[in-house]
Design an enzyme around this catalytic site. Sequence first.
Site, PDB file in Angstrom:
ATOM      1  N   ARG A  72       0.860  -1.091  -0.171  1.00 15.80           N
ATOM      2  CA  ARG A  72       0.080  -0.019  -0.018  1.00 15.80           C
ATOM      3  C   ARG A  72       1.038   1.213  -0.181  1.00 15.80           C
ATOM      4  O   ARG A  72       2.138   1.248   0.327  1.00 15.80           O
ATOM      5  CB  ARG A  72      -0.676   0.035   1.216  1.00 15.80           C
ATOM      6  CG  ARG A  72      -0.150   0.088   2.669  1.00 15.80           C
ATOM      7  CD  ARG A  72      -1.017   0.554   3.588  1.00 15.80           C
ATOM      8  NE  ARG A  72      -0.252   0.256   4.888  1.00 15.80           N
ATOM      9  CZ  ARG A  72       0.723   1.183   5.502  1.00 15.80           C
ATOM     10  NH1 ARG A  72       0.790   2.322   4.793  1.00 15.80           N
ATOM     11  NH2 ARG A  72       1.224   0.892   6.612  1.00 15.80           N
ATOM     12  N   TYR A  78      -0.115   0.745  12.823  1.00 17.97           N
ATOM     13  CA  TYR A  78      -0.280  -0.296  13.295  1.00 17.97           C
ATOM     14  C   TYR A  78      -1.912  -0.585  13.358  1.00 17.97           C
ATOM     15  O   TYR A  78      -2.683   0.046  13.164  1.00 17.97           O
ATOM     16  CB  TYR A  78      -0.006  -0.015  15.060  1.00 17.97           C
ATOM     17  CG  TYR A  78      -0.536  -0.894  15.795  1.00 17.97           C
ATOM     18  CD1 TYR A  78       0.015  -2.353  16.218  1.00 17.97           C
ATOM     19  CD2 TYR A  78      -1.760  -0.628  16.667  1.00 17.97           C
ATOM     20  CE1 TYR A  78      -0.609  -3.215  17.018  1.00 17.97           C
ATOM     21  CE2 TYR A  78      -2.193  -1.513  17.680  1.00 17.97           C
ATOM     22  CZ  TYR A  78      -1.674  -2.819  17.606  1.00 17.97           C
ATOM     23  OH  TYR A  78      -2.213  -3.934  18.757  1.00 17.97           O
ATOM     24  N   HIS A  79      -2.021  -1.922  13.243  1.00 20.47           N
ATOM     25  CA  HIS A  79      -3.231  -2.413  13.248  1.00 20.47           C
ATOM     26  C   HIS A  79      -3.759  -3.569  14.590  1.00 20.47           C
ATOM     27  O   HIS A  79      -2.690  -4.039  14.788  1.00 20.47           O
ATOM     28  CB  HIS A  79      -3.936  -3.333  12.036  1.00 20.47           C
ATOM     29  CG  HIS A  79      -3.653  -2.747  10.586  1.00 20.47           C
ATOM     30  ND1 HIS A  79      -4.379  -1.417  10.405  1.00 20.47           N
ATOM     31  CD2 HIS A  79      -2.858  -2.836   9.574  1.00 20.47           C
ATOM     32  CE1 HIS A  79      -4.144  -1.071   9.367  1.00 20.47           C
ATOM     33  NE2 HIS A  79      -3.057  -1.641   8.708  1.00 20.47           N
ATOM     34  N   GLY A 157      -6.964   0.682   2.034  1.00 20.20           N
ATOM     35  CA  GLY A 157      -8.160   1.517   2.450  1.00 20.20           C
ATOM     36  C   GLY A 157      -7.628   2.280   3.649  1.00 20.20           C
ATOM     37  O   GLY A 157      -6.731   3.081   3.815  1.00 20.20           O
ATOM     38  N   CYS A 175       2.788   6.469  10.480  1.00 20.22           N
ATOM     39  CA  CYS A 175       2.830   7.280   9.407  1.00 20.22           C
ATOM     40  C   CYS A 175       4.132   7.965   8.895  1.00 20.22           C
ATOM     41  O   CYS A 175       4.077   9.054   8.085  1.00 20.22           O
ATOM     42  CB  CYS A 175       1.592   8.210   8.944  1.00 20.22           C
ATOM     43  SG  CYS A 175      -0.167   7.188   9.455  1.00 20.22           S
TER      44      CYS A 175
END
Length: 218
Positions: A72, A78-79, A157, A175
């Site tokens: 991406r 982080y998720h 997304g 980011c």
Amino acid sequence: MSNLSPLLVRQLGIQDYQTVWQQMQTFTDSRDVDTQDEIWLVQHPAVFTQGQAGKAEHLLQQTTIPVVQSDRGGQITYHGLGQQVMYVLVDIKRQKALGNEFNVRQLVSALEQAVVNTLADYGIHAYPKADAPGVYIDEKKICSLGLRIRKGCSFHGLALNINMDLSPFHFINPCGYAGLEMCQLADFIDPQQASCEKVAPKLVAHFAQLLGYNATNF
């Protein structure tokens, strides 16, 4: 954009990041001109993902949380559980062929505005930044965003922080921005009301409305 086709929404529950990433690639590579656009709603177990622009130095500390090099756009993020991830699989090229004024920048803007409108439903003022994709509240970031375009079609997304453990963000420059503070919906409303299950329908509805999709299947 009244010519846009219905939007199929899939609830994937909790799934491993790499599994869904592979499924997105397969879907995008195999779709044709008649394939419906889709939204995938999912939560991922703890994982750091590096975007194409990601730099190793933005991972500040090695942890037991896996790090995945993704395709991406953007830098590291982080998720984790309690974060609503919404993947958008849209045929941008087809919409242009239908005569719709539709490009990647408009898709990014629609994603950001969908989050802004969703948070406004809770009485929260949020905003995008022209120089730093995503959505912010009082200079703290609540939503990260990154896309990949292949064959004129989008995948990946956004990730909206709802009610989660934010501490892993301290191990990275989110980011790519040193010192960037993160926040979540549960910081601003009753945490009992801050759930992915409650937020997701609002997020999808706002996104569909902004792009003029004439139906959603939720």
